[in-house]
Scaffold this motif. Sequence first.
Motif, short mmCIF file in Angstrom:
data_model
loop_
_atom_site.label_atom_id
_atom_site.label_comp_id
_atom_site.label_asym_id
_atom_site.label_seq_id
_atom_site.Cartn_x
_atom_site.Cartn_y
_atom_site.Cartn_z
N LYS A 216 0.83 -1.20 0.00
CA LYS A 216 0.00 0.00 0.00
C LYS A 216 0.87 1.26 0.00
O LYS A 216 1.94 1.29 0.62
CB LYS A 216 -0.94 0.01 1.22
CG LYS A 216 -1.91 -1.15 1.24
CD LYS A 216 -2.75 -1.19 -0.02
CE LYS A 216 -3.66 -2.40 -0.08
NZ LYS A 216 -4.36 -2.51 -1.36
N TYR B 84 -3.73 5.91 -1.14
CA TYR B 84 -4.43 6.79 -0.21
C TYR B 84 -3.68 8.11 -0.08
O TYR B 84 -2.46 8.19 -0.31
CB TYR B 84 -4.56 6.13 1.17
CG TYR B 84 -5.29 4.81 1.15
CD1 TYR B 84 -6.68 4.76 1.04
CD2 TYR B 84 -4.59 3.60 1.22
CE1 TYR B 84 -7.35 3.54 0.99
CE2 TYR B 84 -5.24 2.38 1.19
CZ TYR B 84 -6.63 2.36 1.07
OH TYR B 84 -7.28 1.15 1.02
N LYS C 102 -5.25 -1.97 9.86
CA LYS C 102 -6.50 -2.61 9.38
C LYS C 102 -6.40 -3.00 7.92
O LYS C 102 -6.79 -4.09 7.52
CB LYS C 102 -7.67 -1.64 9.59
CG LYS C 102 -8.11 -1.51 11.04
CD LYS C 102 -9.30 -0.57 11.15
CE LYS C 102 -9.76 -0.45 12.60
NZ LYS C 102 -10.90 0.49 12.75
N VAL C 103 -5.90 -2.08 7.09
CA VAL C 103 -5.82 -2.33 5.65
C VAL C 103 -4.86 -3.46 5.34
O VAL C 103 -5.16 -4.37 4.55
CB VAL C 103 -5.40 -1.05 4.90
CG1 VAL C 103 -5.05 -1.36 3.46
CG2 VAL C 103 -6.52 -0.02 4.94
N CYS C 104 -3.68 -3.42 5.95
CA CYS C 104 -2.68 -4.46 5.67
C CYS C 104 -3.09 -5.81 6.24
O CYS C 104 -2.82 -6.84 5.64
CB CYS C 104 -1.32 -4.02 6.22
SG CYS C 104 -0.61 -2.60 5.36
N LYS D 236 -6.20 -6.81 6.55
CA LYS D 236 -7.27 -7.29 5.67
C LYS D 236 -6.69 -7.92 4.42
O LYS D 236 -7.17 -8.96 3.95
CB LYS D 236 -8.18 -6.11 5.29
CG LYS D 236 -9.31 -6.49 4.34
CD LYS D 236 -10.13 -5.26 3.99
CE LYS D 236 -11.21 -5.59 2.97
NZ LYS D 236 -12.02 -4.41 2.59
N ASP D 237 -5.63 -7.28 3.86
CA ASP D 237 -5.06 -7.80 2.60
C ASP D 237 -4.18 -9.01 2.84
O ASP D 237 -3.90 -9.76 1.92
CB ASP D 237 -4.23 -6.69 1.92
CG ASP D 237 -5.14 -5.58 1.38
OD1 ASP D 237 -6.35 -5.83 1.30
OD2 ASP D 237 -4.61 -4.51 1.07
#
Length: 374
Positions: A132, A153, A369-371, A373-374
């Motif tokens: 990301k 982002y 959270k993003v990492c 989730k991925d």
Amino acid sequence: MKAVILTISAGGGHNTAAKAINECFSERSIETVTIDAYKYFNKYLSDVVENGYLFSTKYVPKLYGKFYRMAEKKSDTDIKMKMGAFGTALVLRKFARFIAAQNADVIIATHIFAGELLTILREKGILDESVKTVGIVTDFTVHPFWEETNLDYYVTASELLNYQMVKKGIPEEKILPFGIPVHPKFSKKISKHEARGLLGVPNKDTVFVIAGSMGFGDVAHHIKNLDKSGHDFQIIAVCGNNKKLKAHLEKMKDKMNKDMFVYGFVNNVDVIMDAADCIVTKPGGLTVSEALAKKMHLILIDPIPGQEDRNSEFLLNCGVAIKVSETFPVDEAVHLFYDNKIKTEYYDRIIDAVAKPDAGMKLGEFVEKVCRKD
């Protein structure tokens, strides 16, 4: 989890933001590596960028402001004006090898040039899609050329900038209006009495004057005007790395009516902010964000033409600042602050709405959270 934080030494704000992110991530046990994206790979190029920015903003600020305005006005149909194109060509190969070796989950750019480097790596297929990328917009405006990057982002100073971002073609779902990241210590506050005791200054009304990192503006002139004020307050002046200014103020203070305490570079700006009633400062994105996090009342002086003009416009239009001018000198601005209680109460309410003291922590939480989730 690992984060690479990229900065570039053109003005102090980008490095300050990088340090703040590093500190906030460390508190969340996120491993970080912070580098100057040009200096790390080509010191000569870094010196050219840093000294060029210093020279243009300090010695030919109007020319810098005109270039900034020209960049703002370029239309969507214009040929892309990659600000860091020359620098990108010089460091791209080494940079690509470095990024590949880091095995990072997220890469964060606190400067547009670093954002352009990441965009080119992504376009060339060198940067894996699973990594990301985040750009940090370090002012209360959207700098020209961010729209030419393609990151996952973008962190902005306020949700009030969403409209401006979307106008530039950045999808709203990529915008994270967390605020400009500041060190966690600016989210904590102690009483004025305690802060003044820690500094060893009298417990009385206090005006904090801080010089910009680039040496732009006439701080001594503003302090002379402050000394004319009929209100009984003391002055704390921080000069940063400007040794010439510090020496000048040291000579001045013995001839002044008011008590003044002069400092060079300090690590306790947070304590000085707690000790003061208001801050007289250039409208740099990071200093303003730190002051707002401390719920300080802002008196703005000497904006650098370009992004700091835009910061002034944003802060004045939001109602969280007073701006000094040739016809409205700083002593009158301080008088307005101390004697207009209705206005200061109004400022307190608006500052509560605009300040983002937990920006760095929110970014860390989002990255996790993003990492994850991925």
